[in-house]
Design a protein around this motif. Structure first.
Motif, PDB file in Angstrom:
ATOM      1  N   GLY A   1     -18.082   3.487  -0.437  1.00 35.99           N
ATOM      2  CA  GLY A   1     -17.105   2.610   0.221  1.00 35.99           C
ATOM      3  C   GLY A   1     -16.552   1.638  -0.802  1.00 35.99           C
ATOM      4  O   GLY A   1     -17.145   1.441  -1.870  1.00 35.99           O
ATOM      5  N   ILE A   2     -15.428   1.046  -0.454  1.00 31.19           N
ATOM      6  CA  ILE A   2     -14.771   0.141  -1.403  1.00 31.19           C
ATOM      7  C   ILE A   2     -15.303  -1.278  -1.271  1.00 31.19           C
ATOM      8  O   ILE A   2     -15.537  -1.965  -2.268  1.00 31.19           O
ATOM      9  CB  ILE A   2     -13.242   0.199  -1.179  1.00 31.19           C
TER      10      ILE A   2
ATOM     11  N   ASN B   1      -2.446  -5.562   1.264  1.00 30.77           N
ATOM     12  CA  ASN B   1      -2.949  -5.805   2.619  1.00 30.77           C
ATOM     13  C   ASN B   1      -3.217  -7.298   2.696  1.00 30.77           C
ATOM     14  O   ASN B   1      -4.013  -7.795   1.902  1.00 30.77           O
ATOM     15  CB  ASN B   1      -4.243  -5.014   2.853  1.00 30.77           C
TER      16      ASN B   1
ATOM     17  N   TYR C   1      -6.677  -9.261   1.886  1.00 27.25           N
ATOM     18  CA  TYR C   1      -7.776  -8.604   2.613  1.00 27.25           C
ATOM     19  C   TYR C   1      -9.079  -9.367   2.295  1.00 27.25           C
ATOM     20  O   TYR C   1      -9.459  -9.488   1.121  1.00 27.25           O
ATOM     21  CB  TYR C   1      -7.818  -7.155   2.130  1.00 27.25           C
TER      22      TYR C   1
ATOM     23  N   ALA D   1      -8.630  -2.048  10.712  1.00 23.47           N
ATOM     24  CA  ALA D   1      -7.712  -1.064  10.124  1.00 23.47           C
ATOM     25  C   ALA D   1      -8.210   0.365  10.224  1.00 23.47           C
ATOM     26  O   ALA D   1      -8.539   1.005   9.223  1.00 23.47           O
ATOM     27  CB  ALA D   1      -7.427  -1.448   8.669  1.00 23.47           C
TER      28      ALA D   1
ATOM     29  N   LYS E   1      -8.038   5.425   4.918  1.00 28.61           N
ATOM     30  CA  LYS E   1      -6.930   4.852   5.696  1.00 28.61           C
ATOM     31  C   LYS E   1      -5.917   5.925   6.065  1.00 28.61           C
ATOM     32  O   LYS E   1      -5.531   6.065   7.216  1.00 28.61           O
ATOM     33  CB  LYS E   1      -6.229   3.745   4.901  1.00 28.61           C
TER      34      LYS E   1
HETATM   35  C1  LIG Z   1      -7.181  -2.866   0.934  1.00 27.88           C
HETATM   36  C2  LIG Z   1      -8.460  -2.356   1.526  1.00 27.88           C
HETATM   37  N1  LIG Z   1      -9.475  -2.032   0.730  1.00 27.88           N
HETATM   38  C3  LIG Z   1     -10.649  -1.571   1.216  1.00 27.88           C
HETATM   39  C4  LIG Z   1     -10.834  -1.424   2.578  1.00 27.88           C
HETATM   40  C5  LIG Z   1     -12.159  -0.960   3.107  1.00 27.88           C
HETATM   41  O1  LIG Z   1     -12.612   0.126   2.425  1.00 27.88           O
HETATM   42  P1  LIG Z   1     -14.050   0.737   2.774  1.00 27.88           P
HETATM   43  O2  LIG Z   1     -14.046   1.039   4.237  1.00 27.88           O
HETATM   44  O3  LIG Z   1     -14.125   1.958   1.904  1.00 27.88           O
HETATM   45  O4  LIG Z   1     -15.079  -0.276   2.395  1.00 27.88           O
HETATM   46  C6  LIG Z   1      -9.796  -1.765   3.456  1.00 27.88           C
HETATM   47  C7  LIG Z   1      -9.990  -1.659   4.910  1.00 27.88           C
HETATM   48  O5  LIG Z   1      -9.252  -2.159   5.703  1.00 27.88           O
HETATM   49  C8  LIG Z   1      -8.586  -2.230   2.922  1.00 27.88           C
HETATM   50  O6  LIG Z   1      -7.566  -2.553   3.713  1.00 27.88           O
END
Ligand SMILES: Cc1ncc(COP(=O)(O)O)c(C=O)c1O
Length: 378
Positions: free
Chosen positions: A91-92, A166, A117, A33, A230
């Motif tokens: 980061g998430i 997602n 996801y 993504a 994103k």
């Molecule tokens: C719903 C969702 N959350 C988190 C992420 C990733 O986040 P990060 O790159 O900050 O870890 C994505 C990446 O595709 C995502 O689709």
């Protein structure tokens, strides 16, 4: 100002995960993504100025990110927050495991919909916590809560929500979120709402409602995850935020984050500030381009009845049920036909593919013509 999303930006010579996967094969990368678009000029200029400085020590934004986040959520979602609630993240994805380890004892569980996801489910495994899965009616997206929410036990403590969803791309409606809020109250759940795709709402007339913005009570039981990654194509720059209104929860999580996650990347902070301060026009233009790509894809798929597409309301990812093709490994089969989709298996459905249409129209057209040839040859 106009922006050129048709430009074909060559990515093989960079470190692009998406493109390098198929470097020596004639397979169009339509998977992970990120989009193929160059960032907004204001972001590029801010990054160039930061790089020109030439010193890249640990970043501490002195509250800039918190203030900009508060302005952004106020303008975009009409949600008024206190900047003190904002906790910067690198980061998430890594946050999901940390959250489950901090909030759940080894006997307690998180809950999420599937398909989802993959880090939602993988993080439960990696953090050694149980997880309860609720089937999400992805092909009948009239209502998030169409399938009844199960009765829970005292072991169920944390709901992991993905809004917009997602891989389905649905933007959950206020009424659905209110039902979820009632459920969270009934079972006294924390709710972690990953809203990282919220700025890519494509459907005219819809607006994004953060779960936390429903009420003060929802704020107090919530963690809202946001980033510019994103919507502004900054996924490689390592910067996101968690909005945590509850003081006790915020204190606990802030300490755990400081110990266990890297600080946000200094270039990611620069880029996120530029995106949320100055990127709104570019974002609007990108949404128009993505909406046209999405509609083009959906129109094309009406000619291929063997594929069942969910037209996403948000984002640049489209979920397709390909089970009617009768392939035991559809992901490999599509690769063989020059199409590198995301495999649906880790999301919970091996007979689904996720189609990333965040690319130039020329590339999308090439992918669609290969798709037609493949399906007609099946
Ligand atoms: C719903 C969702 N959350 C988190 C992420 C990733 O986040 P990060 O790159 O900050 O870890 C994505 C990446 O595709 C995502 O689709």
């Amino acid at each position: 100002m106009s922006f050129n999303f048709d430009e074909r930006v060559e990515r093989y010579h960079t470190d692009s995960e998406k493109w390098l996967k198929y470097r020596d094969q004639d397979i169009i990368p339509l998977w992970v993504a990120d989009t193929d678009f160059r960032v907004a000029p204001s972001i590029q200029q801010a990054l160039q100025a930061r790089v020109a400085h030439g010193v890249f020590g640990y970043a501490h934004d002195q509250g800039a990110l918190a203030n900009v986040t508060a302005d952004w959520v106020s303008k975009q979602y009409h949600w008024t927050i206190d900047p003190d609630w904002v906790v910067p993240l690198s980061g998430i994805k890594p946050f999901f495991s940390l959250l489950q380890q901090c909030l759940l004892s080894t006997e307690q569980r998180s809950i999420c919909h599937t398909p989802i996801y993959p880090p939602f489910t993988q993080s439960a495994i990696s953090s050694g916590r149980e997880q309860r899965h609720i089937p999400y009616p992805i092909f009948d997206q009239t209502n998030l809560l169409h399938s009844p929410l199960p009765a829970l036990s005292h072991q169920d403590r944390l709901f992991l929500l993905c809004n917009p969803h997602n891989p389905g791309g649905r933007s959950h409606r206020r009424q659905e979120l209110e039902q979820l809020a009632a459920y969270a109250t009934e079972y006294n759940l924390w709710v972690c709402s990953d809203e990282t795709h919220a700025d890519l709402l494509l459907e005219p007339g819809l607006s994004h409602t953060p779960f936390a913005a429903l009420s003060t009570e929802c704020e107090q039981r919530s963690i809202t995850l946001l980033s510019a990654a994103k919507a502004f194509n900054l996924a490689g720059l390592g910067c996101a935020v968690a909005i945590i209104p509850n003081l006790e929860l915020r204190t606990t999580l802030r300490q755990a984050i400081a110990l266990r996650m890297p600080v946000p990347n200094c270039l990611g902070v620069t880029a996120t500030l530029a995106a949320w301060r100055e990127g709104a026009d570019w974002l609007n233009a990108q949404r128009d381009y993505l909406r046209a790509n999405r509609d083009h894809l959906a129109a094309h798929l009406t000619t291929l009845p063997a594929l069942r597409l969910i037209t996403p309301e948000a984002g640049f990812l489209a979920w397709m049920d390909v089970s009617a093709l009768g392939k035991s490994d559809p992901h490999k089969w599509f690769e063989h036909h020059g199409l590198g989709f995301t495999d649906g298996a880790p999301y919970g459905d091996p007979q689904a593919m996720r189609f990333n249409f965040g690319c130039s129209r020329t590339l999308l057209d090439l992918a669609l013509s290969r798709l037609t040839q493949a399906v007609n040859a099946a």
